[in-house]
Design a protein around this motif. Structure first.
Motif, PDB file in Angstrom:
ATOM      1  N   PHE A 249       0.819  -1.214   0.000  1.00  0.00           N
ATOM      2  CA  PHE A 249       0.000   0.000   0.000  1.00  0.00           C
ATOM      3  C   PHE A 249       0.854   1.265   0.000  1.00  0.00           C
ATOM      4  N   GLY A 250       0.217   2.348  -0.448  1.00  0.00           N
ATOM      5  CA  GLY A 250       0.864   3.652  -0.405  1.00  0.00           C
ATOM      6  C   GLY A 250       0.800   4.167   1.016  1.00  0.00           C
ATOM      7  N   LYS A 251      -0.272   4.908   1.324  1.00  0.00           N
ATOM      8  CA  LYS A 251      -0.493   5.396   2.686  1.00  0.00           C
ATOM      9  C   LYS A 251      -1.562   4.551   3.378  1.00  0.00           C
ATOM     10  N   ILE A 252      -1.294   4.220   4.619  1.00  0.00           N
ATOM     11  CA  ILE A 252      -2.286   3.528   5.440  1.00  0.00           C
ATOM     12  C   ILE A 252      -2.644   4.473   6.585  1.00  0.00           C
ATOM     13  N   ASN A 253      -3.792   5.088   6.487  1.00  0.00           N
ATOM     14  CA  ASN A 253      -4.226   6.055   7.482  1.00  0.00           C
ATOM     15  C   ASN A 253      -5.240   5.411   8.419  1.00  0.00           C
ATOM     16  N   ILE A 254      -4.960   5.450   9.710  1.00  0.00           N
ATOM     17  CA  ILE A 254      -5.844   4.838  10.699  1.00  0.00           C
ATOM     18  C   ILE A 254      -6.225   5.871  11.756  1.00  0.00           C
ATOM     19  N   THR A 255      -7.494   6.000  12.010  1.00  0.00           N
ATOM     20  CA  THR A 255      -7.959   6.885  13.075  1.00  0.00           C
ATOM     21  C   THR A 255      -8.896   6.115  14.009  1.00  0.00           C
ATOM     22  N   GLY A 256      -8.950   6.543  15.261  1.00  0.00           N
ATOM     23  CA  GLY A 256      -9.887   5.979  16.217  1.00  0.00           C
ATOM     24  C   GLY A 256      -9.420   4.742  16.947  1.00  0.00           C
ATOM     25  N   GLN A 257      -8.117   4.443  16.919  1.00  0.00           N
ATOM     26  CA  GLN A 257      -7.642   3.248  17.613  1.00  0.00           C
ATOM     27  C   GLN A 257      -7.912   3.308  19.115  1.00  0.00           C
ATOM     28  N   GLU A 258      -8.015   4.526  19.643  1.00  0.00           N
ATOM     29  CA  GLU A 258      -8.299   4.682  21.069  1.00  0.00           C
ATOM     30  C   GLU A 258      -9.715   4.220  21.436  1.00  0.00           C
ATOM     31  N   ASN A 259     -10.547   3.979  20.436  1.00  0.00           N
ATOM     32  CA  ASN A 259     -11.923   3.530  20.678  1.00  0.00           C
ATOM     33  C   ASN A 259     -12.036   2.037  20.948  1.00  0.00           C
ATOM     34  N   ILE A 260     -10.941   1.306  20.804  1.00  0.00           N
ATOM     35  CA  ILE A 260     -10.982  -0.143  20.974  1.00  0.00           C
ATOM     36  C   ILE A 260     -10.596  -0.510  22.402  1.00  0.00           C
ATOM     37  N   PRO A 261     -11.510  -1.081  23.176  1.00  0.00           N
ATOM     38  CA  PRO A 261     -11.195  -1.483  24.549  1.00  0.00           C
ATOM     39  C   PRO A 261     -10.116  -2.565  24.579  1.00  0.00           C
ATOM     40  N   LYS A 262      -9.305  -2.527  25.609  1.00  0.00           N
ATOM     41  CA  LYS A 262      -8.238  -3.522  25.754  1.00  0.00           C
ATOM     42  C   LYS A 262      -8.758  -4.841  26.314  1.00  0.00           C
ATOM     43  N   SER A 263     -10.006  -4.853  26.785  1.00  0.00           N
ATOM     44  CA  SER A 263     -10.577  -6.083  27.325  1.00  0.00           C
ATOM     45  C   SER A 263     -12.090  -6.054  27.138  1.00  0.00           C
ATOM     46  N   GLY A 264     -12.723  -7.216  27.353  1.00  0.00           N
ATOM     47  CA  GLY A 264     -14.171  -7.305  27.218  1.00  0.00           C
ATOM     48  C   GLY A 264     -14.596  -7.722  25.823  1.00  0.00           C
ATOM     49  N   PRO A 265     -15.814  -8.248  25.694  1.00  0.00           N
ATOM     50  CA  PRO A 265     -16.306  -8.729  24.393  1.00  0.00           C
ATOM     51  C   PRO A 265     -16.554  -7.596  23.407  1.00  0.00           C
ATOM     52  N   ILE A 266     -16.031  -7.784  22.198  1.00  0.00           N
ATOM     53  CA  ILE A 266     -16.155  -6.772  21.150  1.00  0.00           C
ATOM     54  C   ILE A 266     -16.598  -7.431  19.856  1.00  0.00           C
ATOM     55  N   LEU A 267     -17.503  -6.782  19.165  1.00  0.00           N
ATOM     56  CA  LEU A 267     -17.877  -7.165  17.810  1.00  0.00           C
ATOM     57  C   LEU A 267     -17.426  -6.056  16.878  1.00  0.00           C
TER      58      LEU A 267
END
Length: 270
Positions: A61-79
């Motif tokens: 890939f050229g540029k891989i831009n990612i935003t909002g990683q802080e929205n992912i909890p480090k624990s607990g069930p996630i979909l």
């Protein structure tokens, strides 16, 4: 190796009844009852993620831009509920939210056709497990509840297939139904659905294509339980659709910054 969760007889009965009553399982078409388990290889997964993160993705890939990683909890069930634009999605999601970022592996619900041959060998050892979209097995549906109880991060593409036109297509209600059912059977799980918008600069990604991943704020499933699973699933699906639309049309802050930089340099040069 994943520990196997054994639900109580009452919970299993409640789950089966809920599925039957809400069209998760259609007994009139002789629904299959098969074993469905997912696992993450202790040696293959770290190797694949390392090669993907350090070599394959940055090189392709050229540029891989990612935003909002802080929205992912480090624990607990996630979909994780991402848009589906390319087969690259399933490599980019661990890159953006996998073990190197959150310390967590991912489980993937994939179609049965993707679990065949060499590809299937890899999929099944990278946390993937098959589902027959036409006739989902009771074991497959129960397994998703087990994963939620174990606090795993599960990826389900709510649009179903891959769409390359950049538009949000009608979401399947399976994601919201499974989340609502799991939270209802096991109150206090605190399941969160996280919408993810994935966009490529080209419909068919090739060498040098730019990609944007926008991770939205968690949607608390318990806040959408009002007593009627059918109605709740419909409302939650509509809510998730709106969030995915917002994320899919969100402009890249990095691209905007680069554009201003290029414009300023042009003005200075002139």
């Amino acid at each position: 190796m994943m520990e196997t969760y054994t639900a109580s007889t009452k919970s299993q009965s409640q789950f089966t009844n809920t599925c039957v009553n809400t069209t998760y399982v259609n007994t009139s078409v002789n629904t299959k009852v098969v074993s469905s388990r997912s696992k993450v290889s202790s040696w293959l997964s770290p190797l694949v993620y390392y090669l993907g993160r350090k070599i394959v993705l940055p090189t392709f890939f050229g540029k891989i831009n990612i935003t909002g990683q802080e929205n992912i909890p480090k624990s607990g069930p996630i979909l994780l509920a991402p848009t589906h634009r390319s087969r690259w999605d399933s490599l980019l999601l661990p890159y953006a939210a996998g073990r190197c970022v959150t310390g967590r592996d991912m489980r993937f619900m994939v179609t049965s056709s993707e679990c065949k041959g060499l590809q299937g060998w890899f999929v099944k050892r990278m946390g993937g497990f098959p589902v027959d979209t036409q006739r989902p097995a009771i074991a497959t549906l129960r397994h998703t509840v087990e994963l939620m109880v174990q606090g795993e991060m599960l990826v389900i593409y709510p649009e179903g297939g891959i769409y390359r036109d950049g538009k949000i297509h009608p979401l399947k209600s399976g994601v919201t139904r499974l989340a609502l059912t799991s939270e209802s059977i096991h109150p206090g799980l605190e399941i969160k659905i996280i919408p993810v918008g994935i966009n490529y600069s080209q419909p068919y990604p090739n060498w040098g294509t730019d990609v944007n991943l926008h991770i939205g704020e968690p949607i608390k499933v318990r806040d959408h339980i009002n007593g009627s699973l059918k109605k709740d699933a419909k409302n939650l699906t509509a809510y998730l659709t709106n969030k995915l639309q917002e994320l899919s049309h969100k402009k890249s802050e990095i691209n905007a910054h680069d554009l201003r930089k290029i414009t300023n340099n042009s003005q200075i040069s002139s």
